[in-house]
Design a protein around this motif. Structure first.
Motif, PDB file in Angstrom:
ATOM      1  N   UNK A  11       0.829  -1.203   0.000  1.00  0.00           N
ATOM      2  CA  UNK A  11       0.000   0.000   0.000  1.00  0.00           C
ATOM      3  C   UNK A  11       0.858   1.246   0.000  1.00  0.00           C
ATOM      4  N   UNK A  12       0.194   2.410  -0.082  1.00  0.00           N
ATOM      5  CA  UNK A  12       0.866   3.712  -0.035  1.00  0.00           C
ATOM      6  C   UNK A  12       1.979   3.851  -1.076  1.00  0.00           C
ATOM      7  N   UNK A  13       1.748   3.305  -2.251  1.00  0.00           N
ATOM      8  CA  UNK A  13       2.786   3.318  -3.285  1.00  0.00           C
ATOM      9  C   UNK A  13       3.098   4.738  -3.733  1.00  0.00           C
ATOM     10  N   UNK A  14       2.108   5.622  -3.740  1.00  0.00           N
ATOM     11  CA  UNK A  14       2.332   7.000  -4.184  1.00  0.00           C
ATOM     12  C   UNK A  14       3.344   7.744  -3.307  1.00  0.00           C
ATOM     13  N   UNK A  15       3.654   7.211  -2.125  1.00  0.00           N
ATOM     14  CA  UNK A  15       4.602   7.862  -1.228  1.00  0.00           C
ATOM     15  C   UNK A  15       6.058   7.491  -1.518  1.00  0.00           C
ATOM     16  N   UNK A  16       6.279   6.594  -2.460  1.00  0.00           N
ATOM     17  CA  UNK A  16       7.645   6.222  -2.827  1.00  0.00           C
ATOM     18  C   UNK A  16       8.357   7.438  -3.408  1.00  0.00           C
ATOM     19  N   UNK A  17       9.590   7.665  -2.975  1.00  0.00           N
ATOM     20  CA  UNK A  17      10.345   8.831  -3.432  1.00  0.00           C
ATOM     21  C   UNK A  17      11.050   8.544  -4.755  1.00  0.00           C
ATOM     22  N   UNK A  18      11.463   9.619  -5.426  1.00  0.00           N
ATOM     23  CA  UNK A  18      12.256   9.461  -6.644  1.00  0.00           C
ATOM     24  C   UNK A  18      13.530   8.663  -6.350  1.00  0.00           C
ATOM     25  N   UNK A  19      14.141   8.916  -5.204  1.00  0.00           N
ATOM     26  CA  UNK A  19      15.377   8.201  -4.860  1.00  0.00           C
ATOM     27  C   UNK A  19      15.137   6.701  -4.760  1.00  0.00           C
ATOM     28  N   UNK A  20      14.005   6.303  -4.207  1.00  0.00           N
ATOM     29  CA  UNK A  20      13.682   4.883  -4.101  1.00  0.00           C
ATOM     30  C   UNK A  20      13.402   4.279  -5.468  1.00  0.00           C
ATOM     31  N   UNK A  21      12.771   5.055  -6.358  1.00  0.00           N
ATOM     32  CA  UNK A  21      12.527   4.570  -7.716  1.00  0.00           C
ATOM     33  C   UNK A  21      13.860   4.335  -8.426  1.00  0.00           C
ATOM     34  N   UNK A  22      14.775   5.291  -8.311  1.00  0.00           N
ATOM     35  CA  UNK A  22      16.090   5.143  -8.943  1.00  0.00           C
ATOM     36  C   UNK A  22      16.810   3.907  -8.400  1.00  0.00           C
ATOM     37  N   UNK A  23      16.673   3.657  -7.124  1.00  0.00           N
ATOM     38  CA  UNK A  23      17.343   2.508  -6.503  1.00  0.00           C
ATOM     39  C   UNK A  23      16.813   1.185  -7.053  1.00  0.00           C
ATOM     40  N   UNK A  24      15.502   1.050  -7.160  1.00  0.00           N
ATOM     41  CA  UNK A  24      14.952  -0.215  -7.653  1.00  0.00           C
ATOM     42  C   UNK A  24      15.217  -0.379  -9.147  1.00  0.00           C
ATOM     43  N   UNK A  25      15.234   0.721  -9.898  1.00  0.00           N
ATOM     44  CA  UNK A  25      15.571   0.656 -11.319  1.00  0.00           C
ATOM     45  C   UNK A  25      17.019   0.195 -11.493  1.00  0.00           C
ATOM     46  N   UNK A  26      17.924   0.742 -10.712  1.00  0.00           N
ATOM     47  CA  UNK A  26      19.329   0.355 -10.802  1.00  0.00           C
ATOM     48  C   UNK A  26      19.517  -1.118 -10.492  1.00  0.00           C
TER      49      UNK A  26
END
Length: 259
Positions: free
Chosen positions: A168-183
């Motif tokens: 849940x609360x996926x919209x609260x994921x930060x840009x930094x966390x997105x970059x981390x999972x993409x990497x």
């Protein structure tokens, strides 16, 4: 006689419209608007609320045909030129057949044209000629596996996947966390990378990630708006390889199963 107030005023250009059916917890309305030209309006509605966490069961519930039909009718009054189902997991969880049923349900409810996030992804991969994909998701593993299976039905091989395991609360994921999972998800043998979930913020990351990874980066909201605008004969406002690709195919005329 014109009044003093009306002198010099010009009528605004006629707006084109996109109806958007989103899950009840969708929180990124502004991100969708950023992809739209100034003369295109978005008519958003949400599916009914329920308490299930973000699991396979929730994804299936988001694709409930009665709820989708009702939501579609809710956005038809302003006469949108297309209705987009803006939920990735809800449109891939039942596979290629389930995605097709969703589109037919929306059209049967009165939409002139229907698109879905997962269907838009497949169209985008075909336009770019992508056969091997790395995927980054916010999901728990069973949901991510459904995405891998959906892609395989369309001849797309997932070479790597990483998920955040969120319920849940996926919209609260930060840009930094997105970059981390993409990497973590990227691999040298991936032709492109897809960031799943329309509730994951990604608008400002696409171009920097493409520059860093040296390959196309697709996101759920990007492909959703690209496909909806494409159905109107329009182009999305934003960056990324998808928006600059030479597209030789008219919407709805791509060959099923060919990448």
């Amino acid at each position: 006689m014109p009044t003093e107030l009306s002198v010099g005023l010009t009528e605004p250009a006629r707006q084109q419209g996109i109806g958007v059916v989103a899950p009840f917890d969708f929180a990124l309305d502004r991100e969708l608007w950023r992809w739209a030209p100034e003369d295109v309006s978005l008519y958003l509605t949400r599916l009914p609320f329920f308490t299930t966490p973000v699991t396979v069961e929730m994804a299936v519930a988001c694709g409930d045909r009665r709820a989708v039909r009702r939501a579609t009718r809710d956005v038809l009054t302003p006469e949108p030129g297309v209705v987009a189902y803006a939920c990735t997991s809800g449109s891939f969880v039942e596979g290629a057949t389930g995605e097709e049923v969703l589109r037919r349900t929306i059209e049967d409810a009165g939409a002139p044209v229907a698109t879905t996030t997962s269907g838009a992804l497949i169209d985008a991969l075909r336009v770019l000629g992508i056969a091997r994909l790395a995927i980054a998701t916010p999901y728990v593993e069973p949901v991510t596996r459904r995405l891998v299976a959906y892609l395989a039905e369309h001849g797309v091989r997932t070479v790597a996947s990483e998920g955040l395991g969120l319920l849940g609360n996926i919209w609260r994921v930060s840009y930094a966390e997105v970059v981390e999972v993409v990497s973590a998800a990227d691999r040298d043998d991936a032709d492109a990378l897809f960031i799943s979930c329309t509730n994951l913020p990604t608008y400002d990351l696409i171009e920097p990630l493409e520059q860093a990874l040296g390959k196309p980066v697709l996101t759920a909201n990007q492909v959703t708006m690209w496909a909806a605008l494409r159905a109107l004969g329009r182009e999305a406002v934003g960056g990324g390889s998808l928006l600059t690709a030479k597209d030789q195919h008219a919407p709805g005329h791509l060959t099923p199963g060919v990448v």
